[in-house]
Enzyme design. Structure first.
Site, PDB file in Angstrom:
ATOM      1  N   SER A 139       0.859  -1.191   0.000  1.00 38.57           N
ATOM      2  CA  SER A 139       0.000   0.000   0.000  1.00 38.57           C
ATOM      3  C   SER A 139       0.884   1.225   0.000  1.00 38.57           C
ATOM      4  O   SER A 139       2.091   1.141   0.227  1.00 38.57           O
ATOM      5  CB  SER A 139      -0.884   0.018   1.246  1.00 38.57           C
ATOM      6  OG  SER A 139      -0.189   0.594   2.342  1.00 38.57           O
ATOM      7  N   ASP A 140       0.308   2.366  -0.255  1.00 38.07           N
ATOM      8  CA  ASP A 140       1.028   3.611  -0.007  1.00 38.07           C
ATOM      9  C   ASP A 140       0.703   4.044   1.428  1.00 38.07           C
ATOM     10  O   ASP A 140      -0.055   3.388   2.156  1.00 38.07           O
ATOM     11  CB  ASP A 140       0.664   4.677  -1.060  1.00 38.07           C
ATOM     12  CG  ASP A 140       1.722   5.789  -1.130  1.00 38.07           C
ATOM     13  OD1 ASP A 140       2.580   5.867  -0.231  1.00 38.07           O
ATOM     14  OD2 ASP A 140       1.694   6.590  -2.092  1.00 38.07           O
ATOM     15  N   TRP A 141       1.259   5.147   1.808  1.00 36.74           N
ATOM     16  CA  TRP A 141       1.237   5.666   3.182  1.00 36.74           C
ATOM     17  C   TRP A 141      -0.186   5.723   3.777  1.00 36.74           C
ATOM     18  O   TRP A 141      -1.026   6.457   3.281  1.00 36.74           O
ATOM     19  CB  TRP A 141       1.839   7.072   3.149  1.00 36.74           C
ATOM     20  CG  TRP A 141       2.057   7.718   4.468  1.00 36.74           C
ATOM     21  CD1 TRP A 141       1.182   8.527   5.144  1.00 36.74           C
ATOM     22  CD2 TRP A 141       3.237   7.639   5.273  1.00 36.74           C
ATOM     23  NE1 TRP A 141       1.747   8.943   6.303  1.00 36.74           N
ATOM     24  CE2 TRP A 141       3.013   8.412   6.413  1.00 36.74           C
ATOM     25  CE3 TRP A 141       4.465   6.979   5.138  1.00 36.74           C
ATOM     26  CZ2 TRP A 141       3.968   8.570   7.423  1.00 36.74           C
ATOM     27  CZ3 TRP A 141       5.408   7.132   6.133  1.00 36.74           C
ATOM     28  CH2 TRP A 141       5.146   7.915   7.256  1.00 36.74           C
TER      29      TRP A 141
END
Ligand code: BGC
Length: 758
Positions: free
Chosen positions: A307-309
């Site tokens: 995932s991203d942040w």
């Protein structure tokens, strides 16, 4: 519960609408057959598996957490992460550490992991998007937008290897790069991280970067795992604002945004990061069609999806497709996210465990995700050699690496305008230097340099020069008059009276203008125009009657259509990195002959953001005499534009066959001659134009490019091979096809035709 079911069916419905029915038929089969992985999985508890899927920011493990100043790991926090939560991956840092500090931190983390039941080392991730930005002494290259201007894939590959070596030397084995988002929206604050607006350049350079970083053997000290990002459509937010919705019809998605990922997967990229935002109403982190049907079944990606942040929980907090944080975890994992960049708490593994126990995430899905994580760790050789060695750090900042950064900066320099051969300057000329970027380190580097934003100049190494310092070194201090302050916003940088007062003694005025450093949302702007105070510098300089040279240090095109008319020369410098100032000085003084080509269309007006590969009808209005005027495509500077201090002519464009079939390829050749008086590099670009097609064809598309160096008077024949697949496009049935018919092939000012027969 009902509400959740309803939301999920809305989401599934949207995903189906967005996709094409036939593409969702195949069922993805988990790939966890490797014996070593299977053996490990058998020995792991659910808690350990959920931990492996968890990525935490190192700041949570330092003494005082985010407020840390002593760069020390807190042993209690570290134990909690590794022993209690079995965290599989850690990322980032507060600001750049020395290589020795990195080795100390990574070693402590890995030693802690060696004390767990299965002794699975931690995968350390970093954003080394233009060199290892979070390490003191690392070489910082131009951002991708500058690399794209070089049109030199080999250089991009070298940059990838350099970055991998410097990261790997300290145990950073996973690089969140390259950015494969195609930069077709110049408002977007991450435009500088892209390879520009063209899908072919992005595809070629993305592959080069991945090959450079991963090589053939991930266990090598020269290699790290790359991470293609951000899947998919992140770079085209409808309102230009970072992390906001895109509306991209699937035909466009497949034509312009998907190919770089598709080819990067074929080139062997190990991991992929997901777009934080949504496409067509479906947040990417919750889009099973995107993450499983398209990515796995259709594109055949076998690696790790991260995932991203914070983006798993944001399915609840931002996107509102999950009624609770726990539902967000369920949706993301079931859609295809293998690892969550949580990154600031331990909620993710807790929910994963609960959801498995409740039967909402299958054990098979967990084993599939963890299997991929373990596979990568094994491929990287981490299980055999988890600790970095001090002896490897000698490569960091080596002369050879500095040389690559310098070459990249030099080749990126793009001369947009040079009236009356105003440039190059001759030695002994008196320069009046002004503008907010003239003495700024941050404007040369921008995002992901020593800090996230790249704006903390105090921690930049003393050895890096600003343009002011490089020009003084080149021209002699007495020949450069300036009041430029290192701080971009200082009033002195906008002081027109300084220009007025000192112009008489100068031969030329050099203005360094553009943008200070930024990354992601802090870089959001609502107007592409250069701020008025910078435009005023050009006006003031012009009034003195001296030649005006503008150097643009910027991550995206900032507009100044009226003031551009007042300039004599304009040099686009992008974000050229550690060696950027030297490269700028060398080009201004002619020690280097510029050869960069714009990787995007430089708009003239905010209201006309049109890419070079537009449709025929996209660039003109209907003629209605007396009512509306003919408005042709008229950007400030065209895609592919870039001048040289020498000149080149193109002759004899030939093809080996005019008519070809689907089994054939066509050899295209052209003679390129250096008609000027000095050696120079030239980028040769081959475009195609489809005369008629079942959907409106583009006015032209870049199909091939190469770069050669010619001495004065020298001629070379350049040959390209065009295959049928080079001319393909996505049709209305979402199939990638090449339709029979006539195509123009265009090189420089020459054009020829070929005919594909069925
Ligand atoms: C960015 C990613 C980056 C990640 C980790 C996010 O905010 O969108 O590109 O890799 O942070 O630093």
């Amino acid at each position: 519960m009902k509400k959740i079911t309803l939301l999920i069916s809305v989401w599934l419905g949207a995903a189906t609408f967005f996709s094409c029915e036939k593409k969702t038929e195949a069922i993805y089969k988990p790939q966890t057959s490797d014996k070593e992985v299977q053996d490990l999985l058998k020995n792991m508890s659910l808690e350990e598996k959920a931990g492996q899927m968890t990525q935490i920011d190192i700041r949570n493990l330092l003494t005082n957490g985010y407020g840390n100043t002593d760069e020390k790991l807190d042993s209690v926090r570290l134990k909690e992460a590794i022993q209690t939560y079995h965290v599989g991956s850690i990322l980032n840092c507060i600001q750049a550490y020395t290589p020795e500090k990195w080795i100390e931190l990574v070693s402590q983390i890995q030693n802690e992991a060696m004390h767990t039941t299965n002794k699975i080392p931690v995968l350390y991730g970093t954003d080394a998007v233009h060199g290892v930005g979070f390490m003191k002494g690392a070489v910082i290259l131009p951002h991708n937008i500058g690399l794209a201007a070089t049109r030199n894939n080999a250089l991009v590959q070298q940059a990838g290897t350099l970055t991998a070596k410097e990261a790997r030397a300290v145990g950073l084995t996973w690089n969140f790069a390259p950015v494969l988002d195609v930069g077709r929206e110049p408002y977007w604050s991450r435009f500088e991280e892209t390879f520009g607006e063209d899908v072919y350049i992005t595809t070629q350079m993305g592959k080069a970067a991945i090959t450079g970083m991963e090589g053939n053997d991930l266990t090598s000290v020269n290699a790290v795992a790359s991470c293609m990002k951000h899947f998919l459509g992140y770079s085209a937010p409808k309102n230009g604002i970072d992390r906001t919705p895109s509306h991209i019809p699937e035909i466009i998605l497949r034509e312009y945004y998907l190919p770089p990922f598709k080819e990067a997967i074929q080139a062997g990229a190990s991991t992929i990061m997901i777009n934080s935002a949504e496409i067509n109403g479906v947040p990417c982190h919750g889009n099973k069609w995107l993450l499983t049907d398209l990515l796995r079944t259709e594109l055949g990606f076998k690696g790790l999806v991260c995932s991203d942040w914070e983006d798993v929980i944001r399915l609840h907090t931002w996107h509102k497709i999950a009624a609770t944080p726990k539902d967000a975890v369920m949706i993301a994992v079931n859609a295809g996210v293998d690892m969550s960049m949580v990154p600031n708490d331990y909620s993710f593994p807790k929910y994963v465990i609960e959801l498995v126990k409740e039967g909402k995430i299958s054990m098979e899905r967990i084993d599939e995700a963890v299997g991929r994580i373990l596979t990568l760790k094994i491929k990287l050789g981490l299980l055999k050699k988890p600790l970095p060695s001090l002896e490897d750090i000698k490569v960091i900042g080596s002369d050879a690496h500095q040389q690559i950064a310098l070459e990249a900066a030099r080749e990126s320099m793009t001369l947009l305008k040079n009236n009356n051969n105003c440039l190059p300057l001759t030695k002994g000329k008196k320069i009046l230097l002004a503008g907010p970027a003239a003495n700024s380190l941050s404007a040369l580097h921008s995002a992901w340099t020593y800090t996230w934003q790249g704006a903390s100049q105090a921690i930049y190494p003393a050895s890096i020069r600003t343009v002011k310092q490089a020009l003084e070194a080149m021209a002699g201090e007495g020949n450069v008059k300036t009041n430029a302050s290192p701080v971009f916003t200082d009033a002195a940088n906008y002081d027109v009276s300084f220009i007025k007062k000192n112009a008489a003694a100068a031969d030329v005025i050099v203005l360094c203008i553009g943008e200070d450093a930024y990354a992601e949302q802090p870089g959001v702007i609502k107007d592409l125009n250069l701020p008025a105070a910078q435009k005023q510098l050009i006006v003031a300089a012009k009034k003195t009657g001296k030649p005006v040279v503008v150097c643009l240090l910027e991550g995206r095109p900032r507009l100044f259509p009226e003031e551009e008319l007042l300039t004599d020369a304009v040099l686009m410098c992008y974000r050229p990195g550690n060696k950027g100032a030297q490269a700028i000085a060398e080009v201004l003084f002619g020690e280097v002959n510029p050869a960069g080509k714009l990787p995007f269309t430089y708009p003239r007006y905010n209201g006309d953001i049109t890419t070079y590969d537009h449709k025929f009808k996209e660039t003109e209005q209907q003629l209605a005499p007396g009512v509306s005027e003919f408005v042709a495509f008229n950007p400030q500077w065209a895609f592919g534009h870039g001048l040289s201090y020498t000149s080149f002519s193109y002759t004899n464009l030939k093809v080996d066959k005019k008519d070809f079939s689907r089994k054939d390829s066509v050899q295209v050749q052209v003679d390129v001659t250096n008609t000027g008086s000095r050696v120079g590099k030239e980028v040769i670009e081959l475009y195609s134009r489809d005369h008629y097609a079942s959907i409106t064809p583009s006015e032209r598309r870049l199909r091939k490019y190469t770069k050669i160096e010619l001495k004065a008077g020298e001629k070379q024949t350049v040959v390209f091979t065009i295959k049928v697949s080079d001319l393909q496009f996505v049709n209305n049935d979402l199939a990638t096809v090449t339709e029979a018919g006539t195509f123009d092939l265009i090189v420089g000012n020459l054009r020829t035709e070929i005919h594909l027969n069925d």
